[in-house]
Design a protein around this motif. Structure first.
Motif, PDB file in Angstrom:
ATOM      1  N   LEU A 152       0.813  -0.924  -0.014  1.00 22.96           N
ATOM      2  CA  LEU A 152      -0.330   0.159   0.439  1.00 22.96           C
ATOM      3  C   LEU A 152       1.179   1.157   0.215  1.00 22.96           C
ATOM      4  N   ALA A 153       2.102   1.492   0.432  1.00 18.98           N
ATOM      5  CA  ALA A 153       2.916   2.060   0.938  1.00 18.98           C
ATOM      6  C   ALA A 153       3.503   2.460  -0.692  1.00 18.98           C
ATOM      7  N   ALA A 154       3.620   1.876  -1.414  1.00 13.91           N
ATOM      8  CA  ALA A 154       4.933   1.978  -2.824  1.00 13.91           C
ATOM      9  C   ALA A 154       3.898   2.487  -3.884  1.00 13.91           C
ATOM     10  N   VAL A 155       2.125   2.349  -3.503  1.00 18.03           N
ATOM     11  CA  VAL A 155       1.193   3.095  -4.058  1.00 18.03           C
ATOM     12  C   VAL A 155       1.605   4.668  -4.201  1.00 18.03           C
ATOM     13  N   PRO A 156       0.952   5.149  -5.700  1.00 16.62           N
ATOM     14  CA  PRO A 156       2.093   6.774  -5.646  1.00 16.62           C
ATOM     15  C   PRO A 156       0.556   7.437  -5.525  1.00 16.62           C
ATOM     16  N   GLU A 157      -0.013   8.450  -4.591  1.00 15.54           N
ATOM     17  CA  GLU A 157      -0.746   8.506  -4.560  1.00 15.54           C
ATOM     18  C   GLU A 157      -1.519   9.412  -6.048  1.00 15.54           C
ATOM     19  N   PHE A 158      -0.601   9.580  -6.888  1.00 21.55           N
ATOM     20  CA  PHE A 158      -1.816   9.812  -8.544  1.00 21.55           C
ATOM     21  C   PHE A 158      -1.795   8.847  -8.832  1.00 21.55           C
ATOM     22  N   LEU A 159      -1.855   7.560  -8.883  1.00 21.62           N
ATOM     23  CA  LEU A 159      -2.544   6.580  -9.970  1.00 21.62           C
ATOM     24  C   LEU A 159      -2.927   5.801  -8.358  1.00 21.62           C
ATOM     25  N   LEU A 160      -3.282   5.932  -7.444  1.00 25.68           N
ATOM     26  CA  LEU A 160      -4.296   6.156  -6.217  1.00 25.68           C
ATOM     27  C   LEU A 160      -5.682   6.777  -6.929  1.00 25.68           C
ATOM     28  N   ALA A 161      -4.960   7.897  -6.736  1.00 31.46           N
ATOM     29  CA  ALA A 161      -6.557   8.734  -7.747  1.00 31.46           C
ATOM     30  C   ALA A 161      -6.967   9.070  -9.021  1.00 31.46           C
ATOM     31  N   THR A 162      -5.750   8.208  -9.619  1.00 30.04           N
ATOM     32  CA  THR A 162      -7.027   7.552 -11.201  1.00 30.04           C
ATOM     33  C   THR A 162      -7.818   6.687 -10.918  1.00 30.04           C
TER      34      THR A 162
END
Length: 584
Positions: A144-154
């Protein structure tokens, strides 16, 4: 993230002050450092019909104070700042302060909601470890920590907003508009917090005092509370850095969901060259990061108390989670095959008759809005991104090794570097040199060296205290001989492995800048840029967005699994105590 360089009172404090002044000076000199004449842009913003004659442009320069030298420009900006005057927008002609205040209020509300999400995620990850004393929560938390915010937001916008229609996808008109941005911002932070605590708890629960308490009949809840109190103080600085990271994540999340926060304000000001608004926005983000770090340090001191403050209450070594070699090997194979297949195709060939085509044998991952093959652009974009990331990684390694021998200087500079997320530095670099791949690489390189410097400093201290170096000095070995033949080889190899394991994370940071328009520019096939371009037609052709999103997710998984596998392999052989906890 910082790995715990001991703060020095003298060199560290002076370096910290010097770096802070350097950053403030760069912000104050943005109109001069940009190398551009904003007079034409300001004139068109004020009056589109007015002829841009030299007299009119000179009048604008005098009005903005741009005809003065850099020292006068910096002095005027600093004196106005001390009086509470943040300047006037070059685009709208209104005072900057109300816009910054309004944006900051929105961002603080979003960050508060994200911290609640992070706390809930962290509790969910840590609870199984407290109940059983063991668990694999650290692995899931690292993912979970490795997922970038912009990717999770998209992905959240695509799935929850577009496909399912559960929640609004843009704006800031009520509590329901906060849910998706808070999730995108809070889940990675919660994964990081949960990972730190879950990794440290098993070793603490194996300490002698826990066994004695159990034997005395102390309840499990009291033991769990005492274990958490034992774990938290050394980890509070890392929690502070996670909170600082939210200031950078807000830029991407606010951009994806069109949230009128301070991050989106700063990004818009950088793109429109509204430098007074950009100066005030970046200054607000910098102050927010520094205040967060100071509050984390204060909280740590309160938790430790005066008796243990100097000792620091270091945690026992964590037990690495063993990861089979098949996991990173499988992820690497999938990425390598996809990239290799894409490299055989033309990423720039435009076919307007095949616009937004679904995946087929001719186009295995479909086409984009111009009919270009997504697989080809994915493959060629990976080659350039990984190459740039490798160069940044090498530069960070050299800087980290050099500063590892100057721990006092490195500690002070690290505090300022850690308070500046890559996105904020990228905005400053883009305002100075313009957006581009080189500027994005420079922005990431400027703040990626602190973990390597901290690791190198710890190893240097350990090697210098070893008995064999004392023997070398006793037999008359020169300092240069000891440095080049013993100290540097002992330090360089572990730090180089550490730097190599951070390569995927650096590539993700570069992709995030590309996603925000601060990195590679069209028509370059960069992964973050591909994801940003596909947002315009995500409802009609979701495969164009899913391809780079899945590739970035696989890259994040590769970073986590490779780091876990490397730590697992070191553990049976009795790895050195100062080996860095990579991936933090």
């Amino acid at each position: 993230m910082k790995l715990g360089i001991k703060r020095g009172v003298g060199p560290a404090g002076l370096t910290r002050l010097a770096c802070l002044l350097a950053v403030l000076t760069a912000v104050g000199l943005l109109p001069w450092l940009s190398g551009k004449d904003p007079a034409l842009s300001v004139l068109r913003a004020r009056s589109a019909e007015q002829e841009p004659t030299e007299e009119a442009l000179d009048a604008v320069r005098r009005d903005l104070g741009l005809d003065a030298g850099p020292l006068s420009l910096l002095g005027n900006w600093a004196s106005d700042l001390l009086r509470g005057d943040f300047g006037t927008s070059w685009v709208s002609g209104t005072d900057v302060l109300p816009s910054v205040t309004a944006g900051l209020q929105v961002s603080l509300g979003l960050m508060g909601a994200a911290l609640v999400v992070a706390a809930l995620v962290g509790v969910a990850l840590v609870a199984p470890v407290l109940v059983r004393g063991r668990g694999t929560a650290g692995t899931y938390a690292a993912m979970l920590a490795a997922v970038p915010e912009f990717l999770l937001a998209t992905v959240a916008l695509l799935v929850c907003g577009v496909w399912l229609g559960w929640l609004p996808t843009s704006g800031w008109a009520g509590p329901e508009y906060m849910v998706l941005p808070a999730l995108a911002l809070g889940v990675p932070a919660g994964g990081l917090l949960g990972r730190l605590v879950a990794d440290a708890l098993p070793a603490v629960l194996d300490e002698r005092w826990v066994e004695l308490w159990r034997g005395a009949g102390v309840s499990r809840s009291l033991i769990a509370g005492a274990a958490l109190k034992r774990v938290l103080p050394p980890l509070v600085p890392q929690f502070g850095m996670a909170a600082v990271g939210l200031t950078g994540g807000t830029v991407a999340v606010e951009t994806v969901f069109a949230v009128p926060g301070i991050g989106r304000t700063a990004l818009g000001a950088a793109k429109s060259q509204d430098l007074p608004l950009l100066q005030a926005s970046v200054l607000a983000l910098l102050v927010l990061g520094l205040v967060t770090g100071a509050l984390a340090a204060l909280l740590r001191r309160r938790l430790l108390g005066p008796a243990l403050r100097d000792a620091g209450l270091a945690l026992p070594p964590t037990r690495p989670v063993r990861t089979p070699a098949a996991v990173p090997l499988t992820l690497f194979t999938v990425l390598a095959v996809t990239i290799g297949w894409g490299l055989l195709r033309d990423p720039y060939a435009v076919n307007t008759t095949a616009r937004l085509s679904a995946p087929s044998w001719a186009h295995p991952l479909g086409t984009d809005g111009l009919g270009r093959d997504v697989l080809a652009r994915l493959g060629h974009g990976a080659a350039s991104t990984v190459g740039t990331a490798a160069a940044v990684c090498l530069l960070s390694l050299l800087v980290g090794l050099a500063l590892g021998f100057l721990p006092g200087v490195a500690a002070g500079a690290s505090d300022i570097a850690n308070a500046l997320p890559p996105v904020i530095v990228g905005i400053l670099v883009a305002a100075t040199a313009g957006p581009g791949a080189d500027g994005a690489a420079l922005a990431v390189a400027l703040i990626s060296w602190p973990p390597l410097a901290a690791h190198a400093a710890a190893l240097v201290q350990e090697v210098r205290a070893s008995a064999f170096l004392t023997a070398q000095r006793a037999i008359g070995a020169s300092p240069s001989w000891i440095l080049t033949r013993h100290v540097l080889p002992s330090v360089a190899a572990p730090v180089a492995r550490h730097a190599l394991l951070r390569l995927p994370g650096i590539a993700l940071a570069l992709a995030s800048l590309g996603f925000l328009g601060l990195g590679a520019q069209p028509p370059a096939p960069e992964w973050g840029l591909l994801l940003d371009e596909s947002r315009a037609y995500v409802e009609r052709a979701p495969w164009a967005a899913l391809a780079p999103a899945v590739a970035l997710a696989l890259l994040a998984g590769l970073a986590v699994s490779t780091a876990a596998y490397a730590q697992g392999r070191r553990a049976p052989r009795g790895a050195k105590k100062k080996e860095a906890p990579v991936g933090v």
